[in-house]
Motif scaffolding. Structure first.
Motif, PDB file in Angstrom:
ATOM      1  N   ARG A 187      18.186  -3.200  46.203  1.00  0.00           N
ATOM      2  CA  ARG A 187      18.410  -2.441  44.975  1.00  0.00           C
ATOM      3  C   ARG A 187      17.616  -3.017  43.811  1.00  0.00           C
ATOM      4  O   ARG A 187      17.092  -2.274  42.976  1.00  0.00           O
ATOM      5  CB  ARG A 187      19.904  -2.412  44.653  1.00  0.00           C
ATOM      6  CG  ARG A 187      20.691  -1.466  45.568  1.00  0.00           C
ATOM      7  CD  ARG A 187      22.179  -1.578  45.348  1.00  0.00           C
ATOM      8  NE  ARG A 187      22.896  -0.533  46.084  1.00  0.00           N
ATOM      9  CZ  ARG A 187      24.151  -0.648  46.511  1.00  0.00           C
ATOM     10  NH1 ARG A 187      24.824  -1.772  46.297  1.00  0.00           N
ATOM     11  NH2 ARG A 187      24.727   0.348  47.166  1.00  0.00           N
ATOM     12  N   VAL A 188      17.504  -4.334  43.752  1.00  0.00           N
ATOM     13  CA  VAL A 188      16.695  -4.948  42.701  1.00  0.00           C
ATOM     14  C   VAL A 188      15.226  -4.604  42.886  1.00  0.00           C
ATOM     15  O   VAL A 188      14.515  -4.273  41.923  1.00  0.00           O
ATOM     16  CB  VAL A 188      16.904  -6.478  42.676  1.00  0.00           C
ATOM     17  CG1 VAL A 188      15.957  -7.135  41.660  1.00  0.00           C
ATOM     18  CG2 VAL A 188      18.346  -6.830  42.333  1.00  0.00           C
ATOM     19  N   ARG A 241       8.015   3.616  35.099  1.00  0.00           N
ATOM     20  CA  ARG A 241       8.392   4.097  33.760  1.00  0.00           C
ATOM     21  C   ARG A 241       7.871   3.164  32.681  1.00  0.00           C
ATOM     22  O   ARG A 241       8.486   2.963  31.644  1.00  0.00           O
ATOM     23  CB  ARG A 241       9.905   4.226  33.686  1.00  0.00           C
ATOM     24  CG  ARG A 241      10.453   5.312  34.626  1.00  0.00           C
ATOM     25  CD  ARG A 241      11.922   5.117  34.944  1.00  0.00           C
ATOM     26  NE  ARG A 241      12.764   5.030  33.755  1.00  0.00           N
ATOM     27  CZ  ARG A 241      14.058   4.733  33.774  1.00  0.00           C
ATOM     28  NH1 ARG A 241      14.643   4.479  34.945  1.00  0.00           N
ATOM     29  NH2 ARG A 241      14.758   4.667  32.661  1.00  0.00           N
ATOM     30  N   ALA A 242       6.685   2.583  32.950  1.00  0.00           N
ATOM     31  CA  ALA A 242       5.981   1.742  31.972  1.00  0.00           C
ATOM     32  C   ALA A 242       6.817   0.554  31.505  1.00  0.00           C
ATOM     33  O   ALA A 242       6.779   0.177  30.330  1.00  0.00           O
ATOM     34  CB  ALA A 242       5.529   2.567  30.778  1.00  0.00           C
ATOM     35  N   GLY A 243       7.580  -0.042  32.422  1.00  0.00           N
ATOM     36  CA  GLY A 243       8.333  -1.241  32.096  1.00  0.00           C
ATOM     37  C   GLY A 243       9.669  -1.005  31.451  1.00  0.00           C
ATOM     38  O   GLY A 243      10.311  -1.949  30.959  1.00  0.00           O
ATOM     39  N   ALA A 244      10.143   0.225  31.447  1.00  0.00           N
ATOM     40  CA  ALA A 244      11.456   0.517  30.880  1.00  0.00           C
ATOM     41  C   ALA A 244      12.543  -0.268  31.594  1.00  0.00           C
ATOM     42  O   ALA A 244      12.452  -0.505  32.803  1.00  0.00           O
ATOM     43  CB  ALA A 244      11.753   2.015  30.990  1.00  0.00           C
ATOM     44  N   THR A 245      13.567  -0.670  30.870  1.00  0.00           N
ATOM     45  CA  THR A 245      14.657  -1.419  31.471  1.00  0.00           C
ATOM     46  C   THR A 245      15.478  -0.516  32.376  1.00  0.00           C
ATOM     47  O   THR A 245      15.882   0.583  31.985  1.00  0.00           O
ATOM     48  CB  THR A 245      15.560  -2.019  30.386  1.00  0.00           C
ATOM     49  OG1 THR A 245      14.792  -2.938  29.600  1.00  0.00           O
ATOM     50  CG2 THR A 245      16.731  -2.759  31.008  1.00  0.00           C
ATOM     51  N   VAL A 246      15.695  -0.989  33.603  1.00  0.00           N
ATOM     52  CA  VAL A 246      16.489  -0.267  34.579  1.00  0.00           C
ATOM     53  C   VAL A 246      17.763  -1.069  34.823  1.00  0.00           C
ATOM     54  O   VAL A 246      17.695  -2.257  35.167  1.00  0.00           O
ATOM     55  CB  VAL A 246      15.720  -0.060  35.899  1.00  0.00           C
ATOM     56  CG1 VAL A 246      16.625   0.557  36.958  1.00  0.00           C
ATOM     57  CG2 VAL A 246      14.495   0.809  35.655  1.00  0.00           C
ATOM     58  N   HIS A 247      18.902  -0.445  34.671  1.00  0.00           N
ATOM     59  CA  HIS A 247      20.189  -1.112  34.898  1.00  0.00           C
ATOM     60  C   HIS A 247      20.681  -0.826  36.305  1.00  0.00           C
ATOM     61  O   HIS A 247      20.570   0.304  36.795  1.00  0.00           O
ATOM     62  CB  HIS A 247      21.215  -0.642  33.872  1.00  0.00           C
ATOM     63  CG  HIS A 247      20.868  -1.011  32.456  1.00  0.00           C
ATOM     64  ND1 HIS A 247      21.191  -2.232  31.913  1.00  0.00           N
ATOM     65  CD2 HIS A 247      20.195  -0.329  31.500  1.00  0.00           C
ATOM     66  CE1 HIS A 247      20.747  -2.291  30.671  1.00  0.00           C
ATOM     67  NE2 HIS A 247      20.134  -1.145  30.395  1.00  0.00           N
ATOM     68  N   LEU A 248      21.218  -1.848  36.950  1.00  0.00           N
ATOM     69  CA  LEU A 248      21.712  -1.689  38.305  1.00  0.00           C
ATOM     70  C   LEU A 248      23.213  -1.418  38.306  1.00  0.00           C
ATOM     71  O   LEU A 248      23.910  -1.763  37.379  1.00  0.00           O
ATOM     72  CB  LEU A 248      21.421  -2.953  39.124  1.00  0.00           C
ATOM     73  CG  LEU A 248      19.943  -3.118  39.532  1.00  0.00           C
ATOM     74  CD1 LEU A 248      19.164  -3.862  38.475  1.00  0.00           C
ATOM     75  CD2 LEU A 248      19.850  -3.819  40.851  1.00  0.00           C
TER      76      LEU A 248
END
Length: 391
Positions: A373-374, A384-391
């Motif tokens: 998942r990570v 997404r150009a380095g956008a923060t993704v929350h798990l």
């Protein structure tokens, strides 16, 4: 009164003859060789369940037969499904390319075999979820499963985890993990299955970052909450058997990971880092001290104790070879160092202990799923150009 140890193999309907577990390894190349070495040596150094090297399986009959002779297997074969029908096979160890992991592991678990799968667990989150579900169902019947993150068995890293858990570095604030290789730095290096998304799933991410992410989770004892990342492919075309072929996976990746505990970790992986052969380096910084590790000096752990007076502070070298150190006591007298291959033998021993005692195996398929998942979040963030993704 001695409490009898449960026999999970018998509970799964596959009782071993004379207390010996029959092992089959699927895959005979790089990892197949490393795992074969482990099964050949585990009983010589660890008081665990006895094993027999029954069968080595691969696609090419001639090559796998030669490998079986070289690695000490009783026989070889090309049909992995037929192995699952044998009553003399109790452990199935999967060392094939990632796109084969899910089908092999699920079928083996459903057949009542204990299953070890080389990292990464799968090529996708969906496949990893299917494997984790199969492992949970099999666990209810005493069947064990584990994913092969062998660096957890490096004595220095196991010691680092204990020191962090015991508070020796205080509150962990930040960590840095880099895993750099250079076998693809040469733009003329040929195409392999590891450079095709359909077989490998990803490039440096699955190959190297899976280890790095697992170490962050293992050492810090905390899951990853969010990811911001970028990935790149430096050489987009490689020489294939039929001419130029497009590389469909990443060559390198960089990420910032935030954990549930509040620590921030930086991640860098590459297979194009010229001059780096197998450089896994880890740094952990806490409120009371720091730790440093370098795989090229894998018997050493560097420790900075900030509670000492300033005039005597500095990184100290711990040679992790004492009997009291994790895993080291199974091998040689103090000062006699271990190597990369020993981690696989220790890994096999841990798996056999879990089978014999009925205790949970670690890292399990759920751990492998969390890592997957990570890795997916890294890919998602990069897209997404380095956008923060929350798990």
């Amino acid at each position: 009164m001695t409490t009898p140890v449960p026999d999970p193999v018998a509970a799964a309907g596959r009782a071993p003859a004379a207390g010996v577990l029959g092992v089959a390894v699927l895959g005979y190349s790089f990892m197949g060789k490393a795992h074969s070495n482990a099964w050949r040596n585990v009983n010589a150094f660890y008081p665990t369940l006895r094993v027999a090297q029954k069968v080595l399986v691969g696609r090419d009959a001639g090559h796998v037969a030669e490998a079986a002779r070289q690695y000490g297997w009783e026989e070889s074969g090309t049909d992995w499904r037929s192995v699952l029908e044998r009553d003399d096979i109790h452990v199935v160890d999967i060392c094939t390319p990632g796109h084969l992991h899910a089908d092999m592991a699920v079928a083996a678990l459903e057949a009542g075999k204990h299953v070890l799968v080389e990292k990464p667990l799968a090529n996708s989150v969906a496949e990893a979820e299917r494997m984790a579900a199969a492992a949970a169902a099999a666990r209810a019947h005493g069947v064990r499963s584990m994913v092969g993150f062998n660096y957890r068995r490096v004595p220095a890293l196991a010691l680092a985890r204990t020191m962090i858990a015991d508070g020796r570095v205080g509150e962990v604030r930040q960590a840095r993990v880099s895993y750099l290789q250079d076998w693809l730095a040469d733009e003329h290096a040929p195409m392999t299955w590891r450079l095709r998304r359909e077989t490998a799933g990803s490039g440096a991410l699955g190959d190297l970052a899976s280890h790095a992410v697992d170490q962050i989770r293992f050492l810090l004892g905390s899951p990853v909450d969010s990811v911001s990342a970028t990935v790149t492919t430096f050489v987009g075309t490689r020489r294939g058997a039929d001419g130029p072929e497009r590389v469909s996976v990443d060559d390198a990746a960089w990420a910032t990971l935030r954990t549930a505990s509040g620590a921030v970790a930086s991640l860098e992986v590459s297979r194009c880092a010229t001059g780096r052969k197998n450089a896994l380096q880890i740094e952990v910084y806490g409120s009371l001290g720091g730790l440093r590790f370098d795989l090229e000096r894998l018997n050493e752990l560097q420790f900075f104790d900030a509670t000492l007076p300033g005039e005597v502070q500095g990184y100290s070298r711990i040679l992790v070879t004492e009997d009291s150190h994790p895993y080291a006591g199974a091998w040689w007298p103090a000062g006699h160092t271990l190597g990369w291959d020993h981690t696989f033998t220790s890994q096999a021993a841990d798996f056999l202990r879990a089978i014999g005692s009925g205790a949970p195996a670690a890292p399990d398929f759920e751990d492998g799923l969390d890592v997957q998942r990570v890795l997916h979040a890294v890919t998602d963030s990069a897209a997404r150009a380095g956008a923060t993704v929350h798990l």
